[in-house]
Design a protein around this motif. Structure first.
Motif, PDB file in Angstrom:
ATOM      1  N   TRP A   1      10.068 -10.341 -34.927  1.00 34.13           N
ATOM      2  CA  TRP A   1       9.263 -11.316 -35.661  1.00 34.13           C
ATOM      3  C   TRP A   1       9.471 -11.153 -37.160  1.00 34.13           C
ATOM      4  CZ3 TRP A   1       7.894 -15.415 -33.380  1.00 34.13           C
ATOM      5  CH2 TRP A   1       7.369 -15.439 -32.084  1.00 34.13           C
ATOM      6  N   ALA A   2       9.483  -9.913 -37.616  1.00 35.45           N
ATOM      7  CA  ALA A   2       9.646  -9.648 -39.048  1.00 35.45           C
ATOM      8  C   ALA A   2      11.006 -10.129 -39.557  1.00 35.45           C
ATOM      9  CB  ALA A   2       9.476  -8.153 -39.318  1.00 35.45           C
ATOM     10  N   GLU A   3      12.037  -9.960 -38.756  1.00 35.61           N
ATOM     11  CA  GLU A   3      13.376 -10.398 -39.161  1.00 35.61           C
ATOM     12  C   GLU A   3      13.445 -11.914 -39.342  1.00 35.61           C
ATOM     13  OE1 GLU A   3      15.813  -8.809 -36.078  1.00 35.61           O
ATOM     14  OE2 GLU A   3      15.680  -6.735 -36.828  1.00 35.61           O
ATOM     15  N   LYS A   4      12.530 -12.632 -38.681  1.00 32.39           N
ATOM     16  CA  LYS A   4      12.491 -14.100 -38.793  1.00 32.39           C
ATOM     17  C   LYS A   4      11.558 -14.560 -39.912  1.00 32.39           C
ATOM     18  CE  LYS A   4      13.324 -14.653 -33.814  1.00 32.39           C
ATOM     19  NZ  LYS A   4      12.750 -15.105 -32.515  1.00 32.39           N
ATOM     20  N   GLY A   5      10.975 -13.608 -40.624  1.00 31.38           N
ATOM     21  CA  GLY A   5      10.110 -13.946 -41.749  1.00 31.38           C
ATOM     22  C   GLY A   5       8.637 -14.025 -41.426  1.00 31.38           C
ATOM     23  N   PHE A   6       8.270 -13.657 -40.198  1.00 34.92           N
ATOM     24  CA  PHE A   6       6.862 -13.680 -39.807  1.00 34.92           C
ATOM     25  C   PHE A   6       6.270 -12.277 -39.930  1.00 34.92           C
ATOM     26  CE2 PHE A   6       9.022 -16.993 -37.281  1.00 34.92           C
ATOM     27  CZ  PHE A   6       8.352 -18.108 -37.761  1.00 34.92           C
TER      28      PHE A   6
END
Length: 367
Positions: free
Chosen positions: A151-156
């Motif tokens: 999720w973090a890698e997608k900007g979330f």
């Protein structure tokens, strides 16, 4: 005669609009936001902590506390504000261990409370305490799970879990951080996250499943979404790229709520199940979203002011003389079992219900 008729016709829409908006400003004795607000807000002053897991200040307490602060600020009640601030002070010293850790969506939202205090007092100690709760929501810890890192890698946020509750928890702390810093990264985060949840969870009828694998329209879960999208729209810049999508999701939801409102004015624990019991906390969240939408001009006053008023008038009798709200569903995790939602216990004075009533009250008092 023709000129007089034209003048009357021209003035009618203005007077009619005023009448509709006035539905949210003129209430009979016992139903005014000032009367109900004083009961509920002062009740919190001597209330016990409601701890998360028996360890930390919980999110229902945080929201109750913040709601009481906003009521005190709106009414300029200095006595109440001082009592609420005095109650917070031990969290810097003797009750410091009750400060939530920063590893879960239900704990990070605590930051909205000291950030609210900072906006009122401008004391740097509140800013210093509150801002890390917003920042760490996007700082991936070393022990994060693979799906959290994805999720973090997608900007979330790494705390993404696609439960509709999250859209108040995440939104409130990020919008508060934006309000105090004016740093657009916070509002951009909240908007990006909101679009994800709208795309993943909102159904064609405008309502939301509790989670992708739990296809039930749980009332308070939808209430969290309604309140969260409302808070976000209040502060999202009018030219923000995500505003049209978020406004669309909000308006579709409000249209659905109008359809599902019970004859008595509130909504059921499972929104689309007529035989399910009426629940107050989620109904108050919907009412807050509707009141704000009418007053902000996001909703047609002719259609929605009567809906909001009807809801408020139905909710007030659930508040007893001591300021305790009844028929409040207890904390509820997701579960693939419809009967589970029917069978949830109901409480009086549960903080899940106290807070949203104060949101309604402040919204009604705003000009």
């Amino acid at each position: 005669m023709r000129k007089i008729s034209l003048v009357i016709f021209a003035l009618f829409p203005i007077h009619f609009l005023f009448a509709q908006t006035n539905l949210l400003n003129d209430f009979p004795k016992g139903y005014t936001p000032e009367e109900v607000g004083e009961l509920i807000a002062y009740r919190f002053v001597d209330a016990k902590h409601a701890l998360h897991g028996g360890k930390w200040i919980s999110y229902p307490e945080t929201f109750y506390w913040r709601g009481a602060l906003k009521y005190a600020a709106t009414t300029k009640d200095k006595k109440l504000f001082k009592l609420l601030e005095n109650k917070f002070e031990p969290l810097f010293s003797t009750e410091k261990e009750l400060l939530p850790i920063k590893n879960h969506v239900d704990l990070n939202m605590f930051g909205c409370l000291p950030l609210e205090l900072y906006q009122i007092t401008k004391k740097k100690s509140y800013l210093k305490l509150g801002l890390p709760y917003a920042d760490t929501q996007w700082e991936v810890p070393n022990d994060a799970k693979p799906e959290q890192k994805e999720w973090a890698e997608k900007g979330f946020t790494w705390q993404t879990r696609l439960w509709i509750d999250d859209m108040y928890m995440i939104t409130i702390v990020q919008t508060q951080a934006f309000k105090v810093t004016k740093d657009s990264k916070y509002i951009d985060r909240a908007a990006k996250e909101m679009v994800l949840y709208l795309d993943e969870l909102q159904r064609p009828n405008g309502l939301f499943y509790h989670a992708p694998d739990v296809p039930y329209y749980w009332l308070r879960g939808n209430g969290w979404m309604a309140a969260g999208v409302t808070e976000l729209l209040r502060y999202l810049p009018t030219d923000h790229k995500d505003r049209p999508r978020i406004m669309q999701g909000y308006q579709i939801m409000m249209e659905s709520l109008k359809k599902y409102q019970n004859q008595d004015g509130i909504w059921n624990q499972l929104i689309d199940e007529p035989d399910c019991w009426p629940e107050t906390s989620g109904s108050a969240m919907f009412t807050y979203a509707l009141i704000t939408g009418v007053k902000q001009g996001w909703l047609d006053a002719e259609k929605y002011a009567p809906v909001a008023r009807k809801a408020w008038m139905a909710l007030v009798p659930y508040v007893d003389k001591k300021g305790a709200v009844s028929e409040v569903c207890v904390g509820t995790n997701k579960k693939y079992d419809k009967q589970y939602y029917y069978d949830r216990p109901r409480r009086t004075g549960d903080y899940h219900g106290q807070a949203p009533f104060l949101w309604c009250i402040v919204a009604l008092m705003e000009k």
